[in-house]
Motif scaffolding. Sequence first.
Motif, PDB file in Angstrom:
ATOM      1  N   PRO A 147      -6.794   4.381   1.562  1.00  0.00           N
ATOM      2  CA  PRO A 147      -7.296   4.463   2.937  1.00  0.00           C
ATOM      3  C   PRO A 147      -6.289   5.072   3.904  1.00  0.00           C
ATOM      4  CG  PRO A 147      -6.589   2.237   2.478  1.00  0.00           C
ATOM      5  CD  PRO A 147      -6.448   3.001   1.196  1.00  0.00           C
ATOM      6  N   THR A 148      -5.022   5.138   3.477  1.00  0.00           N
ATOM      7  CA  THR A 148      -3.999   5.517   4.457  1.00  0.00           C
ATOM      8  C   THR A 148      -3.455   6.920   4.257  1.00  0.00           C
ATOM      9  OG1 THR A 148      -2.260   4.745   3.009  1.00  0.00           O
ATOM     10  CG2 THR A 148      -3.175   3.141   4.565  1.00  0.00           C
ATOM     11  N   LEU A 197      -2.930  -7.585   3.126  1.00  0.00           N
ATOM     12  CA  LEU A 197      -2.164  -6.364   2.881  1.00  0.00           C
ATOM     13  C   LEU A 197      -0.686  -6.688   2.699  1.00  0.00           C
ATOM     14  CD1 LEU A 197      -3.705  -4.037   5.610  1.00  0.00           C
ATOM     15  CD2 LEU A 197      -4.265  -4.121   3.169  1.00  0.00           C
ATOM     16  N   GLY A 198      -0.016  -5.851   1.942  1.00  0.00           N
ATOM     17  CA  GLY A 198       1.425  -6.011   1.806  1.00  0.00           C
ATOM     18  C   GLY A 198       2.139  -5.671   3.099  1.00  0.00           C
ATOM     19  N   ARG A 199       1.573  -4.767   3.840  1.00  0.00           N
ATOM     20  CA  ARG A 199       2.204  -4.310   5.078  1.00  0.00           C
ATOM     21  C   ARG A 199       1.188  -4.340   6.205  1.00  0.00           C
ATOM     22  NH1 ARG A 199       7.646  -3.279   5.781  1.00  0.00           N
ATOM     23  NH2 ARG A 199       8.574  -3.150   3.714  1.00  0.00           N
ATOM     24  N   ARG A 252      -3.108   2.502   9.852  1.00  0.00           N
ATOM     25  CA  ARG A 252      -3.167   3.728   9.053  1.00  0.00           C
ATOM     26  C   ARG A 252      -4.413   3.797   8.189  1.00  0.00           C
ATOM     27  NH1 ARG A 252       1.570   6.450   8.958  1.00  0.00           N
ATOM     28  NH2 ARG A 252       3.371   5.327   9.768  1.00  0.00           N
ATOM     29  N   ALA A 253      -5.027   2.655   7.985  1.00  0.00           N
ATOM     30  CA  ALA A 253      -6.149   2.607   7.046  1.00  0.00           C
ATOM     31  C   ALA A 253      -7.379   3.331   7.581  1.00  0.00           C
ATOM     32  CB  ALA A 253      -6.496   1.163   6.719  1.00  0.00           C
ATOM     33  N   TYR A 295       2.524  -2.994  -8.038  1.00  0.00           N
ATOM     34  CA  TYR A 295       2.745  -3.435  -6.673  1.00  0.00           C
ATOM     35  C   TYR A 295       4.097  -4.127  -6.575  1.00  0.00           C
ATOM     36  CZ  TYR A 295       1.791  -5.945  -2.327  1.00  0.00           C
ATOM     37  OH  TYR A 295       1.843  -6.436  -1.054  1.00  0.00           O
ATOM     38  N   SER A 304      -7.440   6.368   8.555  1.00  0.00           N
ATOM     39  CA  SER A 304      -7.248   7.819   8.566  1.00  0.00           C
ATOM     40  C   SER A 304      -7.995   8.560   7.464  1.00  0.00           C
ATOM     41  CB  SER A 304      -5.750   8.128   8.480  1.00  0.00           C
ATOM     42  OG  SER A 304      -5.257   7.672   7.240  1.00  0.00           O
ATOM     43  N   GLN A 305      -8.327   7.904   6.379  1.00  0.00           N
ATOM     44  CA  GLN A 305      -8.793   8.672   5.220  1.00  0.00           C
ATOM     45  C   GLN A 305     -10.287   8.514   4.952  1.00  0.00           C
ATOM     46  OE1 GLN A 305      -6.614  10.839   3.896  1.00  0.00           O
ATOM     47  NE2 GLN A 305      -5.288  10.057   5.535  1.00  0.00           N
ATOM     48  N   LEU A 335      -5.669  -1.008  -3.578  1.00  0.00           N
ATOM     49  CA  LEU A 335      -6.901  -0.431  -4.094  1.00  0.00           C
ATOM     50  C   LEU A 335      -6.631   0.662  -5.119  1.00  0.00           C
ATOM     51  CD1 LEU A 335      -9.891  -0.572  -3.936  1.00  0.00           C
ATOM     52  CD2 LEU A 335      -9.862   1.017  -2.016  1.00  0.00           C
ATOM     53  N   ILE A 378       0.107   0.636   2.915  1.00  0.00           N
ATOM     54  CA  ILE A 378      -0.112  -0.683   3.525  1.00  0.00           C
ATOM     55  C   ILE A 378      -0.210  -1.785   2.470  1.00  0.00           C
ATOM     56  CG2 ILE A 378      -1.234   0.228   5.595  1.00  0.00           C
ATOM     57  CD1 ILE A 378      -3.942  -0.478   4.289  1.00  0.00           C
ATOM     58  N   GLY A 379      -0.105  -1.399   1.209  1.00  0.00           N
ATOM     59  CA  GLY A 379      -0.147  -2.415   0.160  1.00  0.00           C
ATOM     60  C   GLY A 379      -1.510  -3.041  -0.017  1.00  0.00           C
ATOM     61  N   ARG A 407       1.085  -2.108   9.271  1.00  0.00           N
ATOM     62  CA  ARG A 407       0.726  -0.686   9.200  1.00  0.00           C
ATOM     63  C   ARG A 407      -0.789  -0.502   9.071  1.00  0.00           C
ATOM     64  NH1 ARG A 407       4.816   1.030   4.293  1.00  0.00           N
ATOM     65  NH2 ARG A 407       6.794   0.714   5.383  1.00  0.00           N
ATOM     66  N   ALA A 408      -1.554  -1.586   9.317  1.00  0.00           N
ATOM     67  CA  ALA A 408      -2.978  -1.554   8.996  1.00  0.00           C
ATOM     68  C   ALA A 408      -3.708  -0.398   9.676  1.00  0.00           C
ATOM     69  CB  ALA A 408      -3.635  -2.875   9.371  1.00  0.00           C
ATOM     70  N   GLY A 411       6.089  -4.997  -0.483  1.00  0.00           N
ATOM     71  CA  GLY A 411       4.737  -4.928   0.071  1.00  0.00           C
ATOM     72  C   GLY A 411       4.081  -3.576  -0.060  1.00  0.00           C
ATOM     73  N   ARG A 437     -12.494  10.494   4.985  1.00  0.00           N
ATOM     74  CA  ARG A 437     -13.137  11.581   4.240  1.00  0.00           C
ATOM     75  C   ARG A 437     -13.314  11.243   2.766  1.00  0.00           C
ATOM     76  NH1 ARG A 437      -9.870  14.752   7.231  1.00  0.00           N
ATOM     77  NH2 ARG A 437     -10.838  16.252   8.638  1.00  0.00           N
ATOM     78  N   SER A 438     -12.334  10.534   2.217  1.00  0.00           N
ATOM     79  CA  SER A 438     -12.430  10.267   0.778  1.00  0.00           C
ATOM     80  C   SER A 438     -12.510   8.791   0.427  1.00  0.00           C
ATOM     81  CB  SER A 438     -11.219  10.877   0.053  1.00  0.00           C
ATOM     82  OG  SER A 438     -10.062  10.143   0.389  1.00  0.00           O
ATOM     83  N   SER A 439     -12.031   7.944   1.318  1.00  0.00           N
ATOM     84  CA  SER A 439     -11.821   6.558   0.890  1.00  0.00           C
ATOM     85  C   SER A 439     -12.864   5.614   1.469  1.00  0.00           C
ATOM     86  CB  SER A 439     -10.423   6.108   1.333  1.00  0.00           C
ATOM     87  OG  SER A 439     -10.313   4.720   1.254  1.00  0.00           O
ATOM     88  N   LEU A 487     -12.664   2.501   1.494  1.00  0.00           N
ATOM     89  CA  LEU A 487     -11.957   1.447   2.229  1.00  0.00           C
ATOM     90  C   LEU A 487     -11.697   1.905   3.665  1.00  0.00           C
ATOM     91  CD1 LEU A 487     -10.555  -1.250   2.420  1.00  0.00           C
ATOM     92  CD2 LEU A 487      -8.574  -0.293   1.273  1.00  0.00           C
ATOM     93  N   SER A 488     -11.289   3.159   3.760  1.00  0.00           N
ATOM     94  CA  SER A 488     -11.058   3.693   5.085  1.00  0.00           C
ATOM     95  C   SER A 488     -12.380   3.754   5.860  1.00  0.00           C
ATOM     96  CB  SER A 488     -10.440   5.092   4.959  1.00  0.00           C
ATOM     97  OG  SER A 488      -9.965   5.523   6.187  1.00  0.00           O
ATOM     98  N   THR A 522      -7.844   9.274  -4.108  1.00  0.00           N
ATOM     99  CA  THR A 522      -8.947   9.387  -3.137  1.00  0.00           C
ATOM    100  C   THR A 522      -9.344   8.048  -2.551  1.00  0.00           C
ATOM    101  OG1 THR A 522     -10.445   9.382  -5.018  1.00  0.00           O
ATOM    102  CG2 THR A 522      -9.887  11.513  -4.085  1.00  0.00           C
ATOM    103  N   VAL A 523      -9.102   6.963  -3.252  1.00  0.00           N
ATOM    104  CA  VAL A 523      -9.486   5.672  -2.677  1.00  0.00           C
ATOM    105  C   VAL A 523      -8.516   5.207  -1.602  1.00  0.00           C
ATOM    106  CG1 VAL A 523     -10.605   4.855  -4.791  1.00  0.00           C
ATOM    107  CG2 VAL A 523      -8.209   4.266  -4.362  1.00  0.00           C
TER     108      VAL A 523
END
Lengths: 946, 311, 245
Positions: free
Chosen positions: C94-95, B62-64, B70-71, C131, B73-74, C119, C115-116, B67-68, C136, B76-78, B80-81, C91-92
Amino acid sequence: MGVQPDIELSRPVGDTLRKTTCYMCACRCGIDVHLKDGKVRYIEGNRDHPVNKGVLCGKGSAGIMQHYSPARLRAPLKRVGPRGSGQFKEISWDEALDTAADWLGQIRRTDPKRLAFFTGRDQSQSLTGLWAMQFGTPNFAAHGGFCSVNMAAGGLYTFGGAFWEFGDPDWELTKYFMLFGVAEDHASNPIKIGIGKLKERGAKIVSVNPVRTGYNAVADEWVGIRPGTDGLFVGALIYELFRTEQIDLDYLVRYTNAPWLVVQDEGATQGLFARDEAGNPMVWDKRTGAFGNGRAAEIQPALTGSYTLPDGRTVRPVFELMAERYLSVDYSPETVAERTGVPADQMRRIAAELAHVAFREEIVLDRPWTDWAGRRHDKMIGRPISMHAMRGISAHSNGFQTCRMIHILQILLGSIDCPGGFRYKPPYPKQTPPNLLPHGAAGDIKPEMPLGGPHLGFPHGPEHLLLTDEGGPSRLDKGFSWDAPMSAHGLMHMVINNAAKKDPYGIDVLFMYMANMAWNSSMNVPGTLDALTAKDENGEYKIPRIIYSDAYYSETVPFADLILPDTTYLERWDCISLLDRPISEPDLVADSIRHPVVEPDRDVRGFQEVLIDLGHRIRLPAFTNEDGSPKYPGGYPDYMVNHQRKPGIGPLAGWRGEDGSASAVGAPNPDQLQRYLDNGSFFGLPIAPEHSYFRHANRGYLDWGIEKGIRMSADPTIFQLYSEPLQKFRLAALGHGPKQPPDTHRKRIVDHFDPLPFWYPPFEEQMVEGFPLHAITQRPMHMYHSWGSQNAWLRQITAANRLYIHTSVGQGIGIEDDDWVWLTSHLGRVRCQVRLMDGVNPHTVWTWNAIGKRRGAWGLDDDAPESNEGFLLNHLISELLPKGGGGYRYSNSDPITGQAAWFDLRVKIEKADGTGTEPLFEPLGNDSQPPAPEKLAYGAKFRDRT
Amino acid sequence: MHPAYSVIFFTTASGAGYGLLFWLSLAHLLGLLPGDGWTGFTTIAVALVLITMGLLSSTLHLGRPERAIRAFSQWRSSWLSREGVAAVATYVPSGLLALFWLTGTESIWTPVLALLSAAGAVVTVYCTGMIYASLRTIRQWNLPLVPLIYLVLSAASGALLFALFMALFGYGSVWIGVVALLATLAAGGLKIAYFAEIDGNPGRYTAAMALGLGKDGIRQLDPPHTRPNFVMREMGYSVARKHAQKLRRLALLCLCALPVLFTVAALLTPLSTTFYLLAVLSAALGLVTERWLFFAEAEHVSMLYYGAARA
Amino acid sequence: MTSLPNSTERKLGLVIDLDICVGCHACVTSCKEWNTGGYSAPLSDHDPYGADPSGAWLNRVHSFEVTDGDWSRTVHFPRSCLHCEEPACVTVCPTGASYKRVEDGIVLVNPDTCIGCKLCSWACPYGAREYDYDHGVMKKCTLCVDRIYNETIPEEDRIPACVRACPTGARAFGDLGDPDSDVSQSVEERGGFNLLEEFGYKPVNKYLPPRKPVEPLPQAAEEAPANTGSRLEKLFAWADRALSR
Ligand SMILES: Nc1nc2c(c(=O)[nH]1)N[C@H]1C(S)=C(S)[C@@H](COP(=O)(O)OP(=O)(O)OC[C@H]3O[C@@H](n4cnc5c(=O)[nH]c(N)nc54)[C@H](O)[C@@H]3O)O[C@H]1N2
Ligand SMILES: Nc1nc2c(c(=O)[nH]1)N[C@H]1C(S)=C(S)[C@@H](COP(=O)(O)OP(=O)(O)OC[C@H]3O[C@@H](n4cnc5c(=O)[nH]c(N)nc54)[C@H](O)[C@@H]3O)O[C@H]1N2
Ligand code: SF4
Ligand code: SF4
Ligand code: SF4
Ligand code: SF4
Ligand code: SF4
Ligand SMILES: [Mo]
């Protein structure tokens, strides 16, 4: 579900707003510079500005990176290694100025012509020209000789204006716009704004250009002409207009020399106008059935016929001669179709469209005006055809005549300075040719004496050439000599090579400003580099001293002995003056200034500042008081306000008079600069609606122009379909008159100085064989010559240039996109990478101009694509033509104006082994420069992000 | 698509980890897990380490990374989440299971924990597959086969690992070998089907659709910038067809053919540990190759703006 | 957050006129200049003076030669985020960093929560997300959200930087959800279209097609009906009339 984050929608752009003038190119748009914490936050167009009206181009919008370029020079430099090594020592300004004053002072005391002072892309020629005049050297010019002099001279000799930056299409009203040989031009934003307007109105745009990109891509019709043949194409259009009798005869009679009578008999007056005792050109007046004064109002001049003067000479009107020329089979569409690559039908149709729009879609404005003879007209009638042309015409050795031919086409359609046509920008129109003669003949050059007048002008005949007693060139660049008699802008492209060859003579100091002559503005770069470093038998440089002012570490910097580092455009005072190249628009007399919106963080000084200081150090009268004190102790701003060229006329036209109430003419106003600043750094004086058209013959405008000091003569400007000065040179070459060209030059002058424009093949293609393709360049809209490549943003867009070739050429030699080829001319060869396209004339290859860079310059790493893949066509363009019949090598230029013929280049192409560009010059040393950063996150600080 | 090593490592390592977790849990649930708690613990620990290494590597990608969190939280749609949530959720039962086994505690809850772990593994891997399969921008990914492949590859690699560990602990049994054999064969079959599928589909989208112009021809004259930008580096990666064919054969060989051979040998000879080890190593190489190709062969629609004719 | 709003109050977006765009890159650099100090600051550049210069840009201009039947042209083609109505790039995510604003439909990335993972850039068929390797996080066209509502700048300037700069007027900004807006009207009149319509993200931004050449004006006039003589004689006869100054 979360909620949308609250974002700060109304964050102030910056903390300070400064309005100044952009200088990332010569278009000179107004800009609003937003500063935050002393740094440039954002640059946008000034909405009130007459040039750009709020918009901004790709370069102007990348100003931040120009301003903070790592290639900026930091302090005055003295060369310590050999030329080209880039080994310098930083010195103080005092040392730098003393050194320069010492070198220059000596020359002025002995032989002023041993200074050559040439300036490039600057916009302060009224100051640099004054300085050089005061110095007393004849060797001064700006870069116009390699840029656009064919357009300027072609226009000024014909109708007292010019395409270039002296006029505009009537963007609001034109219905049919023809664009010849333009990729970008100086009016960068105005042309774009204009094209947008035409598109919105559905006016037709016809582009005549071998390449279909940019403006030419959006044209409604693209004429993919073969380079150098526009004269034939335009000739065919004229042929068609004559053939179909669709010509504005009234306009010709009213405003042109079409009825003037030309002497037919052989002898010293052959081809000159028949003149009465007062010197007026004569016409045959049908009303009186006698000869009449061609300048008089109340005549009915004949356009046809043959008449006999009282002294027995036969005379015929210009119109007949012109018709004979253009109705000849030489210009019939069928004849020229093959050579131009334009089908005859297409030419016939375009001619018919022109005539249709001009004569059947005329515009009538209910706007009364008074003509030059005092006659009132209640309407302004317009032929809504407009044209614009630039370097595609200019940069050929037949450019002057081709340019004149385009003007003739405009005039036959009655479309100059009428509603919907081409419009002059004040201070134009001038007289044809302007009443401004060149100065600097040998007899005029004396130690410690200013020159008798300005260097550059418009010779009316051989009597105005600048020659030595032996008849040779008086100027180092051979301007205004028999090599290039009407070289109104000089021949900067010849200076370095002539100086090194001491042909016509050697000099002691070459002083240059803002021109990258060791690279992209020279022809034959390898030869030029040799000339800059050539030494004589004593081991001394053949050009003993070179002083150069640049703002950046360009390819030329390492070749100078003394560097006077300039500021960036956001750090200095500048003056874009009516005395020089103002920012006027057709309806507005306008000029502008630049002022320091940020303080320099380096030991650099504005060049104008430096020049004024130097002028005082060497005691030039214009910069020194009687008591020896400096005339402008306040530097350039002081000069801008207080210098007077003539009483009441100074560099700036706005807010003159003690209280600032006078425009154009008035006493200096100490508050003037503040008034400019308050007005967004420009001044505009609107032109009254009744003066808005037909200014060449509009009584009100002519008088107003005199009152405002922008016109010298209240006489109308008469369009010169037939240009007598050319014939005067020709007569000299035929053996008439006291000033005679050398025998080597006679034929060339007789052949080319035709008073009626005609087409001849460009010289290079006449003289070389085995090079089947034309090779030309175009300006990328987002790059300004060499100086865009240091810009971290702009160079991401274009960091290397390709050679664009027609798909059929690619197939012919079996290459595809990205393959490498050798491109060879009679001078040399370069290796470059190709891209195939369809929208190019099949006999033509082209590339983007000035992208190729030499390693070591511009703050770029040695492995930058610009230096390893990018290339210049300049390595292939010879500054001299091959030896002709007489054994003499003329410069590769237009024979009339000396305009550099960049686009005459002929090449052959073959598949290359290997990759990477060649020639690849040694990297220039650059130890005096700081290293460039490895990454940028500009703007992070404004948002407290890291 | 650019084959980022962190992502290849993540998906292969955690895929194998989840596969192992799945078979282990299933075996326990069905009462087929031989040996003592120590066997169970060691095996589940290996699974969790693989999973964790994979997850860490993807986090570092990840770039950040800071802040992982946060991943999650979503969901419902994602996808990845969802993957993140499922991965973390799976730690709970599997962690507890590991704890019970480590401490040797017998509990009626372990079957439930095993069930949840197995389900968690399936769901997580499915989510991983769906991250790719849901992207309509990449026709090589936007296929129902893709989550299935992720699941089966995970199952196959997990089964081989499971077989290896059981053999190591001396509990080699035929059913495990057979499962590994079947899963590996299925993986090979699916990949063959996948290659056929992507080869048979020239791409629905054309440059003319991308530009809305030029139905009879489009030539890129000047790209918007001389050097590749992020989009071109990330989405514009492409592998030469010939090269890809070789790699495909290598992948199938290492992922399927060799493991099948080695598994048969393991079943039929006394050298089962050695052969399972060979099978696992071969499958690992095969998986990495497969995953690299999965990215490298994927063509992104956005490349239509950079000279691609179809995607 | 990452779920798309069922509908948005407005559909703000750009209309780009391919008939007029001359490929000058003014929109490209003005966008960079505004946004590198704006909402998603910075837009970093790597190796800016070296062999491989690249950076994050929110708007880029391509050029193509396109052919449709016997019509062919060079087309300059600006490309930025189209603020799709149904984009998976949102929608993809994650954050929840990617979101589509309910009030105006602008698709944004929150630079403080992204979070970079990149996706979203995979999900965008238009290559519109870039990006920022240095920062980041993902960057994309913000539709200059920090200009268009900015009360500290003059009202007429509350438009995106690229629109403000574009010298030819090839870019227009407005509410494409309002059929009466200028932008909707020009889309209607000129046959504005969606990029990759078939993909189904329903872009808000529209493109206006190059105009096909206008009907040629009248063909060459026939030679004036002549009595006799050569062309030149005829011309001279025609010009031989009383013309006063
Ligand atoms: N092949 C080919 N060659 C051509 C042309 C072509 O079409 N094809 N075009 C020709 C034409 S028309 C022209 S005008 C020339 C242009 O060529 P040049 O006149 O050489 O123009 P630039 O490359 O812009 O170089 C100008 C120099 O000014 C410096 N400079 C920039 N800003 C400042 C400043 O604020 N102060 C000072 N003191 N210096 C500054 C730059 O660093 C650079 O070194 O090129 C000519 N060369
Ligand atoms: N962005 C940007 N703007 C600039 C500059 C810059 O470097 N960058 N330079 C400034 C300067 S110094 C100048 S002089 C002007 C020049 O501005 P332009 O006159 O636009 O000069 P070029 O870009 O050289 O374009 C010449 C055009 O002529 C075409 N051409 C070549 N040969 C022929 C021919 O024989 N016939 C016809 N019909 N066309 C032909 C070429 O294809 C090309 O499109 O631009 C100024 N403005
Ligand atoms: S055209 Fe562009 S670079 Fe030139 S002055 Fe205007 S804004 Fe500046
Ligand atoms: S253009 Fe791409 S980034 Fe923009 S909304 Fe559509 S899918 Fe998302
Ligand atoms: S890169 Fe940022 S905005 Fe894009 S999907 Fe990942 S977290 Fe969301
Ligand atoms: S709307 Fe703003 S962010 Fe979007 S492309 Fe235009 S300038 Fe860039
Ligand atoms: S600024 Fe306007 S004309 Fe220039 S490239 Fe962008 S959209 Fe086209
Ligand atoms: Mo120029």
